[in-house]
Design an enzyme around this catalytic site. Structure first.
Site, mmCIF file in Angstrom:
data_model
loop_
_atom_site.group_PDB
_atom_site.id
_atom_site.type_symbol
_atom_site.label_atom_id
_atom_site.label_comp_id
_atom_site.label_asym_id
_atom_site.label_seq_id
_atom_site.Cartn_x
_atom_site.Cartn_y
_atom_site.Cartn_z
ATOM 1 N N SER A 96 0.718 -1.147 -0.329
ATOM 2 C CA SER A 96 -0.461 0.399 0.225
ATOM 3 C C SER A 96 0.960 0.989 0.014
ATOM 4 O O SER A 96 1.528 1.314 -1.021
ATOM 5 C CB SER A 96 -0.964 0.135 0.655
ATOM 6 O OG SER A 96 -2.267 0.496 1.480
ATOM 7 N N ASP A 218 -10.204 -4.440 -4.555
ATOM 8 C CA ASP A 218 -10.033 -4.129 -3.784
ATOM 9 C C ASP A 218 -11.053 -2.601 -3.274
ATOM 10 O O ASP A 218 -10.879 -2.131 -4.680
ATOM 11 C CB ASP A 218 -7.991 -4.076 -3.722
ATOM 12 C CG ASP A 218 -7.672 -3.081 -2.693
ATOM 13 O OD1 ASP A 218 -8.093 -1.888 -2.114
ATOM 14 O OD2 ASP A 218 -6.966 -3.223 -3.165
ATOM 15 N N HIS A 246 -7.078 -5.514 0.391
ATOM 16 C CA HIS A 246 -6.258 -5.309 0.694
ATOM 17 C C HIS A 246 -5.519 -5.697 1.153
ATOM 18 O O HIS A 246 -3.980 -5.289 0.204
ATOM 19 C CB HIS A 246 -7.025 -3.055 1.015
ATOM 20 C CG HIS A 246 -5.870 -2.159 0.896
ATOM 21 N ND1 HIS A 246 -5.366 -1.424 -0.211
ATOM 22 C CD2 HIS A 246 -4.720 -1.758 1.909
ATOM 23 C CE1 HIS A 246 -4.393 -0.557 -0.704
ATOM 24 N NE2 HIS A 246 -4.117 -0.529 0.724
#
Lengths: 268, 373
Positions: A96, A218, A246
């Protein structure tokens, strides 16, 4: 590795001369989020795990709000860790926001990076014209409020007062220090820069070969964002995992391990 | 009214417990939900089970927290307690909730299932917000108290040093005064003049302190004040000082502001007399300008005086603070501290820029009357 640096980032690393694989956690968690993936690479690589300052068991005394107001500060920290390894280059795996931190670090010192593995990356969470980041600008304030509620709300500041004595407080914080703990001030600021920084421009000119791992469904980094990353990062390969969420390294660690392994073998 | 099914007390408990129950499959879809949660959110069971995912009924901030922290924690430690989130009711209202969750691995399919227990914390949230607000207020008060304490410390220091200086001079001078010897009358006159000078200096300092603390009075009338008239009045009052220093004060067109007349006059008097006092070799030239910025006016007072180093720009406003290079000039260190208090009492800001030897410029903002906006 110098003890001071090790303490600052709570680094877990043993140098045995193998290529180095650095795992960097995303927002809201710590190095423990790699526990289903990292061990699979220990045979072929020297695995390095760390916590960003303000997250996990990093040294909170090092957290300076005026320093950590952009992702560049975190990228500099990544470079500091790599510099202390005294290795010519490393493979960096970031989840991320850490994927973007890795990109920024590679932009500053490309020679340090053999490869980048970007798990569920997003260069910008906010919609902008044709770009579908997933959120609107007004949403960011709400995100901050929720973060405050959970990290600075009653759960973290009223309880210790009621519990009272210091010994028991330490006991309480020991309990709370499970996985994915964050310092309240750091959590707020990290949320703000994670969800409002625009790093789309920084994707241009990255020559380090990258692997992008994207989940099919996601909510935080929609599939369009993965396509955008792939298009902008000219030396990238995109792998879409048929998975919800995610954090594929937690929900489908096997698929993530296989993708990384395959990519690294091809780039040896 | 809830109906009990006497043959299935466990099902009754699940459906009608005073908390919400919900389970979600590995793809995020809701697979079961109890009546309590359906009632709170005003959904029927079919509608809720048809939703694309559980996160669908979470507000945005909660959705991010759910994806970035709650799910990772669940995967790592299989249970999570007391996470504060918000849910959407069907009518668009938000409901603050407290969530406990656990992850169960379904041995037959190898997939994970997530269970959630949900408490409605609407009332508790109100208390929590009030508690947070009270904490912030207490912190702000503590900060002000600390400032006040520092000011008092400085005050005590100044009283003991600065007032003691002229007091020592007076007592020394009075010691050598000999009023019985008529031949020393001329010398005595000189001594008394020096004593008078020292008492004047003390009076000035006490007056300054008094007016500084009078600024705290709360019942002063805030009304429209014509800055143009006020500024001209200040120039008239300083006329003899301006003449003596061969200075010039130019005033551009100034607006009417919302404020306390006496304090704003004192603000201009302080700034002008400073500009005249801390002059350079050139004749003092002071220029007052105004710039309207939405509902505020920004006033600039530019001079061609001694100026100060750029890094001293905050220090000049310090309470009883004097710049070292000005120690030979008379002053109490209260003038600009007063100015700052006046401007802040009006809700504005004051700051200064300068380069040593090139004069300085003081800026401050004042609110415009509502009708002028």
């Amino acid at each position: 590795m110098q003890p001071a640096i090790q303490k600052k980032y709570n680094i877990k690393y043993q140098d045995s001369g193998k290529p180095v694989l650095v795992f960097a956690h995303g927002y809201g968690c710590d190095q423990s989020m790699w526990r289903f993936v990292a061990p699979a690479f220990e045979e072929k690589y020297d695995v390095l795990l760390f916590d960003y300052v303000g997250s996990g068991n990093s040294d909170i005394k090092e957290y300076n709000p005026s320093k950590y107001n952009t992702l560049y500060a975190y990228a500099e920290d990544v470079l500091e860790i790599i510099t202390y390894l005294n290795k010519s280059e490393v493979i960096f795996v970031g989840h991320s926001v850490s994927a973007i931190i890795g990109i920024l670090a590679a932009k500053m010192q490309p020679q340090f990076f053999q490869n980048l593995v970007l798990v569920s990356p997003s260069p910008y969470f906010i919609n902008d014209g044709a770009y579908k980041g997933g959120f609107s600008k007004e949403d960011i304030e709400e995100i901050i409020t929720t973060v405050e509620d959970n990290f600075i709300g009653w759960t973290s500041f009223v309880t210790p007062v009621i519990v009272g004595n210091k010994e028991r407080m330490e006991f309480a914080s020991e309990l709370e220090k499970s996985f994915c703990s964050m310092d309240p001030v750091a959590a707020r600021q990290f949320a703000k820069i994670t969800f409002s920084s625009d790093h789309r421009e920084d994707l241009a000119g990255i020559d380090v070969p990258c692997l992008i791992i994207q989940c099919q469904f996601d909510q935080l980094a929609p599939i369009e964002v993965g396509d955008f990353m792939h298009e902008k990062l000219t030396s990238s390969q995109l792998v879409v995992i048929e998975e919800w969420g995610h954090c594929p390294h937690l929900t489908s660690p096997g698929k993530v391990i296989a993708s990384i392994d395959q990519f690294l073998q091809a780039h040896q | 009214m809830n109906q009990l099914n006497h043959n299935h007390p466990t099902i009754d408990l699940f459906n009608q417990a005073p908390c919400g129950f919900l389970s979600m499959d590995h793809e995020g879809k809701i697979v079961a939900v109890n009546n309590s949660l359906l009632n709170w959110l005003d959904y029927n069971r079919e509608e809720m089970l048809a939703l694309p995912s559980f996160v669908h009924i979470l507000t945005l901030g909660s959705r991010i927290l759910f994806e970035s922290t709650l799910i990772p924690k669940l995967r790592l430690q299989e249970e999570v307690a007391e996470v504060s989130m918000e849910m959407w009711k069907k009518n668009g209202e938000k409901m603050p909730i407290l969530v406990n969750a656990s992850m169960i691995k379904d041995e037959t399919t190898g997939k994970s299932v997530y269970w959630f227990s949900i408490l409605d914390i609407t009332k508790r949230k109100t208390f929590e917000r009030e508690l947070n607000a009270a904490k912030k207020e207490a912190e702000e008060k503590a900060r002000q108290l600390e400032l006040k304490n520092k000011e008092l410390e400085r005050f005590a220091h100044v009283i003991s040093h600065d007032l003691k200086g002229p007091l020592n001079t007076i007592s020394g001078l009075l010691n050598i005064l000999d009023i019985r010897d008529p031949s020393k009358s001329q010398r005595n006159d000189q001594i008394l003049e020096l004593v008078f000078g020292s008492t004047q200096k003390m009076k000035q300092m006490v007056d300054g302190l008094l007016s500084y603390y009078l600024l705290d009075q709360k019942d002063l009338a805030i009304q429209p004040v014509d800055l143009q008239l006020l500024c001209n009045q200040a120039v008239c009052l300083l006329n003899s000082d301006i003449q003596k220093s061969n200075g010039k004060i130019g005033v551009d067109k100034l607006p009417v502001v919302q404020g306390i007349e006496g304090q704003l006059l004192s603000l201009f008097l302080n700034l002008f007399s400073n500009a005249l006092k801390y002059r350079s070799k050139a004749d003092p030239e002071i220029q007052v300008k105004a710039k309207l910025e939405r509902d505020w006016v920004r006033i600039e007072v530019q001079d061609n005086g001694l100026g100060f180093e750029p890094d001293q720009s905050n220090k000049v406003f310090g309470f009883m603070e004097r710049l070292p290079q000005h120690s030979k000039l008379e002053g109490t260190g209260l003038g600009l501290a007063n100015c700052q208090r006046i401007v802040e009492r009006h809700g504005g800001k004051i700051w200064a820029t300068s380069e040593k030897g090139k004069g300085s410029c003081f800026y401050f903002t004042l609110p415009l009357p509502v009708s002028a906006i």
